[in-house]
Design a protein around this motif. Structure first.
Motif, PDB file in Angstrom:
ATOM      1  N   LEU A   1       9.085   7.860  -7.523  1.00 35.67           N
ATOM      2  CA  LEU A   1       8.688   7.198  -6.281  1.00 35.67           C
ATOM      3  C   LEU A   1       7.227   7.474  -5.951  1.00 35.67           C
ATOM      4  O   LEU A   1       6.508   6.581  -5.484  1.00 35.67           O
ATOM      5  CB  LEU A   1       9.592   7.661  -5.140  1.00 35.67           C
ATOM      6  CG  LEU A   1      11.052   7.209  -5.211  1.00 35.67           C
ATOM      7  CD1 LEU A   1      11.885   7.942  -4.169  1.00 35.67           C
ATOM      8  CD2 LEU A   1      11.158   5.703  -5.015  1.00 35.67           C
ATOM      9  N   LEU A   2       6.785   8.706  -6.190  1.00 32.39           N
ATOM     10  CA  LEU A   2       5.391   9.058  -5.906  1.00 32.39           C
ATOM     11  C   LEU A   2       4.437   8.253  -6.780  1.00 32.39           C
ATOM     12  O   LEU A   2       3.440   7.701  -6.292  1.00 32.39           O
ATOM     13  CB  LEU A   2       5.177  10.548  -6.132  1.00 32.39           C
ATOM     14  CG  LEU A   2       3.739  11.058  -5.970  1.00 32.39           C
ATOM     15  CD1 LEU A   2       3.257  10.851  -4.540  1.00 32.39           C
ATOM     16  CD2 LEU A   2       3.642  12.531  -6.364  1.00 32.39           C
ATOM     17  N   ILE A   3       4.747   8.161  -8.070  1.00 31.40           N
ATOM     18  CA  ILE A   3       3.887   7.398  -8.979  1.00 31.40           C
ATOM     19  C   ILE A   3       3.927   5.920  -8.640  1.00 31.40           C
ATOM     20  O   ILE A   3       2.895   5.240  -8.625  1.00 31.40           O
ATOM     21  CB  ILE A   3       4.305   7.649 -10.435  1.00 31.40           C
ATOM     22  CG1 ILE A   3       4.022   9.090 -10.830  1.00 31.40           C
ATOM     23  CG2 ILE A   3       3.584   6.694 -11.386  1.00 31.40           C
ATOM     24  CD1 ILE A   3       4.540   9.471 -12.204  1.00 31.40           C
ATOM     25  N   GLY A   4       5.121   5.392  -8.347  1.00 31.10           N
ATOM     26  CA  GLY A   4       5.226   3.973  -8.012  1.00 31.10           C
ATOM     27  C   GLY A   4       4.450   3.612  -6.764  1.00 31.10           C
ATOM     28  O   GLY A   4       3.699   2.630  -6.750  1.00 31.10           O
ATOM     29  N   LEU A   5       4.593   4.405  -5.697  1.00 33.05           N
ATOM     30  CA  LEU A   5       3.895   4.108  -4.442  1.00 33.05           C
ATOM     31  C   LEU A   5       2.400   4.355  -4.566  1.00 33.05           C
ATOM     32  O   LEU A   5       1.585   3.543  -4.099  1.00 33.05           O
ATOM     33  CB  LEU A   5       4.481   4.954  -3.314  1.00 33.05           C
ATOM     34  CG  LEU A   5       3.852   4.763  -1.936  1.00 33.05           C
ATOM     35  CD1 LEU A   5       3.966   3.313  -1.475  1.00 33.05           C
ATOM     36  CD2 LEU A   5       4.488   5.701  -0.913  1.00 33.05           C
ATOM     37  N   SER A   6       2.014   5.466  -5.184  1.00 30.64           N
ATOM     38  CA  SER A   6       0.585   5.786  -5.302  1.00 30.64           C
ATOM     39  C   SER A   6      -0.145   4.741  -6.146  1.00 30.64           C
ATOM     40  O   SER A   6      -1.244   4.303  -5.779  1.00 30.64           O
ATOM     41  CB  SER A   6       0.409   7.175  -5.925  1.00 30.64           C
ATOM     42  OG  SER A   6       1.018   8.165  -5.132  1.00 30.64           O
TER      43      SER A   6
END
Length: 350
Positions: A135-140
Motif C-alpha cells: 500500500l505504501l509503494i502503491g500510494l507513494s
C-alpha cells in the motif's frame, strides 16, 4: 423512457445534495456530498479503510497476538494445535522424503492462523506487514506520478510550441515500451547499483527504488490527458482575461489552470494507486521489486509458489488481498469521478 426518468431522478438527487450542503458550498463540498450518496463508493472506502488499518497494526498483531518475529526464520520452532505441540516445519513424507512441509492453517489467531511459509514464519503476520509495503509503494508512487505528470502536462499544454513538442516526444518514447518490460529492465539495472542522479541517492534495497521506477513509467498515462485538457482551456475567456490583465504565466498556471485540472488528478489518484500496487506485486513476484528482508504481497505470492499444492493458503491469501484492494480502489475511483463530474454517467461512465 426509463433512462430519461433515471437521469432526471439522478439530477434531482444531485440538486438536493447540493442544497443540503448549503447555498455557499463550494464544488468540493458538493462533490463530497454526492460521493456520500454513492453506496458502492462508500462500501469500497470502508473496506479499503479496514485493510489499511489491519496492515498498519501488523506489528501489534505480530507482537501482542501471534507472538512471532516477522523477519526471523523459525525452522526448529513448534506450535500448539488442538492441544498438541507440533513442529512448525515437518519432515516431508512425499517422494524420497526430502524437504519440509510447513504447518497448515490453524485458524487460531494466536498461533499460525494461516500457517507458516517455508522458513517457518507466520504467514498472517507477514501478510499484514507485506500489505503495509504494498500500500505504501502503491500510494507513494501514485502521488509522485501524479505530481510529475501534472507539472509536465500543464507546462506542455499551456506553452505549446517547442516545449510541447519536446515533452510530447518524451511521452511517446516512454509510451512505446511495454509497461512491465520497461519496469523490469529498470529494476534489474537499478537493483544492483541503486539510483544516483545528482542530489538523488537511493540505495539498491530501499523501498524508495520501486516507488520511483513505478512512478516514472506511468507518467505519460496521466500527463497526456492533462495536456489535452489544458490545451482546451487555453481558448477559454477567463484565461484570455487573465492574460489581458497582465498576469504572469506562472500565476495563470497556478491560479487559473491548475484548479481546473485538479479534479482530474484527484480522479486519477485512486486508480493509479491500484495500478501501481498491481505493478509492484508483479515486480516483487519476479524478485525485482521489494527485496528481502522486506516483504510485500508480491513476494509472499512468490514464497508460496513452491507450496501451492500443499499449502495454497499462502499464495491465495496474498492474491486475495491484492485483488480486493485493487477492486476497492477502482470502485472508489469511479465514485470520485462521478462525484466530481455528475454528467460522466450520462456520457457512458459507470
Amino acid at each position: 423512457m426509463s433512462g430519461a426518468v433515471t437521469s432526471a431522478a439522478d439530477e434531482a438527487r444531485t440538486a438536493a445534495a447540493g442544497r443540503a450542503a448549503g447555498p455557499s458550498a463550494g464544488p468540493w463540498r458538493r462533490a463530497l456530498a454526492r460521493l456520500r450518496r454513492n453506496r458502492s463508493a462508500v462500501i469500497a472506502a470502508a473496506g479499503l479503510l479496514l485493510i489499511v488499518l489491519a496492515c498498519v497494526l501488523a506489528p501489534v498483531y505480530a507482537g501482542a497476538v501471534a507472538h512471532t518475529d516477522l523477519f526471523t526464520s523459525n525452522a526448529s520452532g513448534t506450535a500448539i494445535v488442538d492441544g498438541q505441540r507440533v513442529p512448525v516445519l515437518a519432515q516431508s513424507t512425499e517422494g524420497l522424503g526430502l524437504g519440509v512441509t510447513p504447518i497448515g492453517p490453524t485458524w487460531d489467531p494466536g498461533s499460525y492462523l494461516l500457517g507458516a511459509d517455508n522458513q517457518g514464519r507466520d504467514v498472517m503476520a507477514r501478510l499484514l506487514y507485506g500489505g503495509r509495503n504494498s500500500l505504501l509503494i502503491g500510494l507513494s508512487s501514485a502521488l509522485l506520478c501524479c505530481a510529475i505528470a501534472t507539472v509536465l502536462g500543464v507546462v506542455a499544454g499551456y506553452f505549446g510550441g517547442w516545449i510541447d513538442a519536446v515533452l510530447s516526444r518524451f511521452f511517446d518514447v516512454v509510451w512505446a515500451f511495454p509497461v512491465y518490460l520497461l519496469a523490469i529492465c529498470l529494476s534489474v539495472v537499478l537493483l544492483t547499483s541503486g539510483l544516483h542522479l545528482g542530489p538523488i541517492h537511493i540505495d539498491a534495497g530501499s523501498l524508495a527504488l520501486p516507488v520511483v521506477i513505478i512512478a516514472l513509467i506511468y507518467v505519460p498515462y496521466v500527463a497526456r490527458p492533462l495536456r489535452g485538457q489544458v490545451m482546451a482551456l487555453r481558448d477559454k475567456e477567463f484565461l484570455h482575461a487573465a492574460v489581458g490583465l497582465g498576469a504572469s504565466d506562472l500565476r495563470i498556471m497556478r491560479r487559473e489552470v491548475l484548479p481546473n485540472v485538479l479534479p482530474t488528478v484527484v480522479v486519477f489518484l485512486p486508480l493509479m494507486t491500484a495500478l501501481n500496487m498491481l505493478t509492484e506485486s508483479a515486480l516483487s513476484f519476479l524478485s525485482v521489486g521489494v527485496q528481502s528482508p522486506d516483504a510485500s504481497w508480491g513476494t509472499i505470492i512468490n514464497d508460496g509458489l513452491a507450496l501451492l499444492y500443499t499449502r495454497p493458503a499462502i499464495t491465495l491469501a496474498a492474491g486475495l488481498c491484492v485483488g480486493l484492494t485493487a477492486v476497492a480502489l477502482n470502485v472508489l475511483g469511479d465514485g470520485v469521478r462521478d462525484a466530481l463530474d455528475p454528467n460522466a454517467r450520462l456520457r457512458g461512465g459507470a
